[in-house]
Design an enzyme around this catalytic site. Structure first.
Site, mmCIF file in Angstrom:
data_model
loop_
_atom_site.group_PDB
_atom_site.id
_atom_site.type_symbol
_atom_site.label_atom_id
_atom_site.label_comp_id
_atom_site.label_asym_id
_atom_site.label_seq_id
_atom_site.Cartn_x
_atom_site.Cartn_y
_atom_site.Cartn_z
ATOM 1 N N ASP A 189 -12.094 -22.522 12.512
ATOM 2 C CA ASP A 189 -13.046 -22.394 12.543
ATOM 3 C C ASP A 189 -14.221 -23.687 13.844
ATOM 4 O OD1 ASP A 189 -15.202 -21.896 14.236
ATOM 5 O OD2 ASP A 189 -16.494 -20.040 12.705
ATOM 6 N N HIS A 190 -13.322 -23.762 14.753
ATOM 7 C CA HIS A 190 -13.859 -25.059 15.912
ATOM 8 C C HIS A 190 -14.671 -25.511 15.828
ATOM 9 C CE1 HIS A 190 -13.860 -22.340 18.858
ATOM 10 N NE2 HIS A 190 -14.361 -22.733 19.585
ATOM 11 N N HIS A 252 -17.697 -18.073 13.325
ATOM 12 C CA HIS A 252 -19.237 -19.262 14.186
ATOM 13 C C HIS A 252 -19.859 -18.678 13.939
ATOM 14 C CE1 HIS A 252 -15.785 -19.733 16.852
ATOM 15 N NE2 HIS A 252 -15.683 -19.211 17.574
#
Ligand code: NDP
Length: 518
Positions: A189-190, A252
């Site tokens: 999950d960047h 996110h």
């Protein structure tokens, strides 16, 4: 400071002809190379169906890097550095579901392992759309690549979306964990690679002054906003199958909630941090799908202006069915049932075509028990002291409090103390999220990657909402009616229903509160 440099390894990027590889992954690797953080035994093998030679792949990446540098307006392209980097880039054409392609891949990997000192360490990065995650991993295992044939380690990085509901996420996890061990799987999950997201934990647990007030005794409520100013643009077809809750909230935003609300971990290591995040996710009160409207608001943007540019309404956009019920905006009141947060609502919202692009976590503190300095009645009633952790852009931390306005009157105004990353550390201080995460994966540090139970708990809570929405649509369908979502003009902060969600509890979104306070 201990300098973390990557051990030798060969990274296979599936989907190497695609947008993510070109725009994010290879630039991040190039930047790591520039900082001398990669080992001389580091090699990239791009893999995709598009026919390309090694040289053509290098050319594509070179162009992407040039474009990236132009966008970033950073230093001129360093040809020497590129020459050295490009020697490590290779490409293999092949399908994602045929055995012979994977045999050829295994053969190519063996050749590269022999040519470069990779120590037989392999990373497989799934940068394709998710419909081929299962076949790629099955074939990797079939040709003996799930464990390195020559004694090194093997890791798998899996891009989002990880499933589209709880059941599909569980199915994908079951599948992956038949072939790989959990510690080999890096669900990315960047957002977790962003400096400011990592700073949430440093801010909370590296300082003595904030944690004592970080609880229900002092915090009134929390607001988390992930606002995007763009509409869906040309990605409408993809977006319509997903929507805001799947695209942003499940991953996110649930991570931001977990990091904001978690208890201190016993140590800063992967298992301890993730255990505490899981505890938060487990404490999020599941909603009854039949009561979805009480907790969640969804909407779509209509035609409007953002930043001086007109954006067509979602339903007018090419590729979107005119009767689509996919939400471009969602606001959700979460209750966290644990000792620290009981009774403190977490209002989270995300949307497209909002006035600005911003990601903020706002901690809204309780008001003083008596309001002596009540020169502007309505303002003092409503404005809380607040602490904003701005994740992006203008990465910063802002503390807002009341101060006496100079002058003979006792006039009170809210002022702020700001900490700005770029002022403190310089403009170049914020490295790309992928850089950090790729380096971590090479180092075997999974602290900033998502564990199986995190993904599934987040999906569990989101799936309740999706179920509630599906029930609503079904009930309307039975009555011969069609669902139409509330609309908000592009360039505004969302539908009135989202304001009502907070107004019911006597609250306002922070930007309205600040406007009113002026
Ligand atoms: P692309 O659509 O560009 O796909 C990547 C590559 O996969 C393509 O070049 C193509 O390669 C192959 N591909 C495309 N469609 C299919 C298909 N239906 N079946 C099999 N192969 C296909 O995706 P992105 O690069 O944008 O994203 C890759 C992954 O990363 C996705 O899971 C996405 O959700 C995720 N992601 C992307 C981000 C981004 O900024 N782009 C950000 C965050 C996550 P070929 O035809 O040559 O095999």
């Amino acid at each position: 400071m201990i300098r973390r440099t990557a051990p030798p390894n060969l990274m296979v990027v599936f989907g190497a002809s695609g947008d993510l590889a070109k725009r994010k992954l290879l630039p991040a690797l190039f930047h790591l190379h520039q900082q001398q953080l990669l080992h001389e035994g580091f090699v990239v093998l791009g893999y995709a169906r598009t026919r390309m030679t090694d040289e053509e792949f290098r050319q594509q990446i070179r162009e992407a890097l040039l474009e990236h540098l132009a966008e970033e307006q950073s230093a001129p392209f360093d040809e020497g550095l590129w020459g050295n980097f490009s020697k490590r880039l290779f490409y293999q054409t092949g399908g994602y579901d045929d055995h012979s392609s994977f045999e050829a891949l295994a053969q190519r990997i063996a050749e590269l392992d022999a040519k470069f000192p990779t120590k037989g360490n392999h990373i497989f990065y799934l940068a394709t759309p998710p419909n081929v995650f299962e076949s790629i991993t099955t074939l990797l295992a079939e040709v003996g690549l799930a464990n390195s044939p020559c004694g090194g380690w093997t890791r798998l990085i899996v891009e989002k979306p990880f499933g589209h509901d709880l059941e599909s996420a569980q199915k994908l996890n079951d599948h992956l964990l038949k072939l790989f061990r959990e510690e080999q799987v890096y669900r990315i999950d960047h957002y977790l690679g962003k400096e400011t997201v990592q700073n949430i934990l440093v801010f909370r647990f590296g300082n003595g002054i904030f944690e004592p007030i970080w609880n229900r005794n002092y915090v009134d409520h929390v607001q988390i906003t992930v606002a995007e100013s763009l509409g869906v643009g040309s990605r409408g077809g993809y977006y319509d199958k997903s929507g805001a809750i799947r695209d942003m909230v499940q991953n996110h935003m649930m991570q931001l909630v977990a990091l904001t609300a978690m208890e201190p971990p016993v140590a800063y290591d992967a298992e301890s941090v993730r255990n505490q995040k899981v505890n938060v996710l487990r404490s999020i009160r599941p909603i009854d799908p039949l009561e979805v409207n009480k907790w969640v608001v969804r909407a779509q943007y209509s035609r409007g202006m953002v930043g001086g540019r007109e954006i067509p309404g979602y339903l007018e956009t090419e590729g979107i069915p005119p009767d689509s019920t996919t939400e471009t905006y969602v606001a959700w009141k979460l209750e966290i049932d644990n000792w620290r947060w009981n009774g403190v609502p977490f209002y989270i919202r995300t949307g497209k075509a909002l006035p600005v692009k911003v990601t903020d976590i706002n901690i809204m503190f309780r008001r003083p028990p008596l309001m002596y300095f009540n020169s502007r009645e309505t303002r003092s009633q409503r404005v809380h002291n607040s602490l904003t952790l701005r994740i992006q852009p203008d990465e910063s931390i802002i503390l807002r409090f009341d101060a006496k306005r100079p002058g003979p009157q006792l006039d009170v105004e809210q002022v702020s103390m700001d900490f700005s990353y770029s002022r403190a550390f310089g403009d170049a201080s914020i490295s790309d999220a992928y850089e950090r995460l790729l380096l971590d994966a090479m180092l075997g540090d999974s602290t900033l990657f998502i564990r199986r139970d995190e993904t599934e708990l987040a999906w569990d809570r989101v799936t309740n909402v999706l179920d509630g929405w599906a029930i609503q649509e079904e009930l309307l369908r039975r009555r011969g009616k069609k669902l139409t979502l509330p609309q908000y003009p592009a360039g505004t902060w969302g539908p009135l229903e989202a304001d009502d969600l907070l107004a019911r509890d006597g609250h306002q979104w922070l930007e309205s509160m600040l406007n009113e306070g002026r």
